[in-house]
Write an enzyme that holds these catalytic residues in place. Structure first.
Site, PDB file in Angstrom:
ATOM      1  N   SER A  77       0.823  -1.213   0.000  1.00  0.00           N
ATOM      2  CA  SER A  77       0.000   0.000   0.000  1.00  0.00           C
ATOM      3  C   SER A  77       0.854   1.259   0.000  1.00  0.00           C
ATOM      4  O   SER A  77       0.529   2.247  -0.676  1.00  0.00           O
ATOM      5  CB  SER A  77      -0.926   0.001   1.218  1.00  0.00           C
ATOM      6  OG  SER A  77      -1.800  -1.108   1.198  1.00  0.00           O
ATOM      7  N   ASN A  78       1.973   1.259   0.740  1.00  0.00           N
ATOM      8  CA  ASN A  78       2.837   2.435   0.779  1.00  0.00           C
ATOM      9  C   ASN A  78       3.568   2.671  -0.531  1.00  0.00           C
ATOM     10  O   ASN A  78       4.126   3.749  -0.732  1.00  0.00           O
ATOM     11  CB  ASN A  78       3.844   2.314   1.923  1.00  0.00           C
ATOM     12  CG  ASN A  78       3.215   2.634   3.257  1.00  0.00           C
ATOM     13  OD1 ASN A  78       2.802   3.761   3.506  1.00  0.00           O
ATOM     14  ND2 ASN A  78       3.117   1.641   4.117  1.00  0.00           N
ATOM     15  N   LYS A 196      -0.067 -10.911   6.355  1.00  0.00           N
ATOM     16  CA  LYS A 196       0.141  -9.578   6.913  1.00  0.00           C
ATOM     17  C   LYS A 196      -1.239  -9.048   7.270  1.00  0.00           C
ATOM     18  O   LYS A 196      -2.076  -8.846   6.393  1.00  0.00           O
ATOM     19  CB  LYS A 196       0.820  -8.642   5.917  1.00  0.00           C
ATOM     20  CG  LYS A 196       0.945  -7.213   6.462  1.00  0.00           C
ATOM     21  CD  LYS A 196       1.288  -6.201   5.387  1.00  0.00           C
ATOM     22  CE  LYS A 196       1.239  -4.788   5.973  1.00  0.00           C
ATOM     23  NZ  LYS A 196       1.436  -3.743   4.934  1.00  0.00           N
ATOM     24  N   SER A 198      -3.241  -5.974   8.779  1.00  0.00           N
ATOM     25  CA  SER A 198      -3.122  -4.551   9.083  1.00  0.00           C
ATOM     26  C   SER A 198      -4.343  -3.978   9.783  1.00  0.00           C
ATOM     27  O   SER A 198      -4.437  -2.766   9.961  1.00  0.00           O
ATOM     28  CB  SER A 198      -2.865  -3.763   7.786  1.00  0.00           C
ATOM     29  OG  SER A 198      -1.651  -4.142   7.192  1.00  0.00           O
ATOM     30  N   GLY A 222       0.682  -5.658  10.754  1.00  0.00           N
ATOM     31  CA  GLY A 222       0.749  -4.705   9.658  1.00  0.00           C
ATOM     32  C   GLY A 222       1.023  -3.285  10.072  1.00  0.00           C
ATOM     33  O   GLY A 222       0.851  -2.361   9.268  1.00  0.00           O
TER      34      GLY A 222
END
EC number: 4.1.3.16
Length: 327
Positions: A77-78, A196, A198, A222
């Site tokens: 996402s980053n 993962k 989040s 996450g």
């Protein structure tokens, strides 16, 4: 998406490594990978004209590569992956692999909306250097993403992936939490090695750890905001945005947890909560990139429609770090 002709050649090339049985991978194919440790989900640098700046990506990775991370996540996402073309996503993975030491795991975000596109991207990312694929839940038709649909999707991807698969649940972005029952079922697949998570629900994380205890299945927190709690409940590591700027501190928190120094771990965790919230839920990727500029990395601009912070937001971001002793 790769064109059909390329996809056909990819499938043909996989014939030497993929099982052709209906069950997919033979038992144990992906189980040797140890995910334990901290991973920064790296950002994708852009120039002032919104082109991917691969040189700055390599510079950031060279600096981050000196820290005691287990590995790195690219195109999570980053990494602003929804804003990148397929060729850009693959080039980021390729450049990252070349820039990183060989002992660092490279997890590549290969998720797409359709199963076929996800398989294509997963195979292609493996071919350019990904050690594992991190696959986010498809979410555009979230109302139809039942446990059965998601199990079918991930099973197909894992069957055809030449590298281990890590499930990725990020409800803040997708509006969809990968159901626990689906995670438990998927944990039995020999090429699905972990998740993962989040969502920030430590009860859920503990339940996943508990219900998959008979499998060699690993849970990664996450976020740095609930890293201590996740370690306490059985997680093996974390994919933490904050590690892009406070990498040493996040790794120190990991060490304190693993050595049972819970009082010191608690103190450090408390000082990481506000900065972590600032670069995730509060100010997002623009906030993370701004702090990277402050801490000696290249943050730079985001791709539109993400906007840079206002002066007031930037000041609030700085305060979240300064008030906890980081600036």
């Amino acid at each position: 998406m790769l064109v059909p002709r390329v996809w056909s050649s990819v499938r043909l090339g996989l014939s030497r490594v993929l099982s052709r049985t209906l069950r997919g991978w033979p038992s144990g194919e992906g189980r040797g990978m140890d995910l334990s440790g901290i991973y920064p989900p790296v950002t994708t640098p852009f120039t002032a004209t919104a082109e991917v700046d691969y040189g700055k990506l390599e510079e950031n990775l060279h600096k981050l590569g000196t820290l005691p991370f287990r590995g790195f996540v690219v195109q999570g996402s980053n990494g602003e992956f929804p804003f990148l073309t397929s060729s850009e996503r693959l080039e980021v993975v390729s450049r990252a692999r070349q820039a990183l030491p060989k002992d660092k795991l490279l997890l590549a975000g290969s998720g797409c909306e359709s199963t076929q596109a996800t398989v294509e991207m997963t195979v292609s990312m493996a071919q350019v250097g990904a050690d594992a694929a991190m696959v986010v839940t498809p979410c555009y038709y979230r109302g139809r993403m039942s446990s059965a649909a998601l199990i079918h999707h991930y099973t197909k991807v894992a069957d055809l992936s030449p590298v281990p698969v890590v499930l990725y649940s990020v409800p803040a972005n997708t509006g969809l939490d990968l159901p626990v029952d689906a995670v438990v079922t998927l944990s039995q697949h020999p090429n699905i090695v972990g998740i993962k998570d989040s969502g920030g629900d430590v009860t859920r994380i503990g339940l996943i750890v508990h219900k998959t205890r008979s499998q060699d299945f690993q849970v990664l927190a996450g976020s740095a905001g609930f890293l201590l709690a996740s370690y306490a409940i059985g997680a093996v590591g974390g994919v933490c945005a904050l590690a892009n700027v406070l990498g040493s501190q996040v790794c120190q928190l990991e060490r304190l947890c693993l050595t049972g120094q819970w009082e010191d771990a608690q103190k450090l965790q408390h000082r990481l909560i506000e900065p972590n919230t600032a670069v995730t839920r509060r100010f997002g990727i623009p906030g993370l990139k701004k702090t990277m500029d402050w801490f000696g990395y290249y943050g730079g601009p985001c791709r539109s429609p993400l906007q840079e912070l206002s002066p007031a937001q930037e000041e609030a971001l700085r305060l979240d770090f300064a008030s906890n002793g980081w600036l």
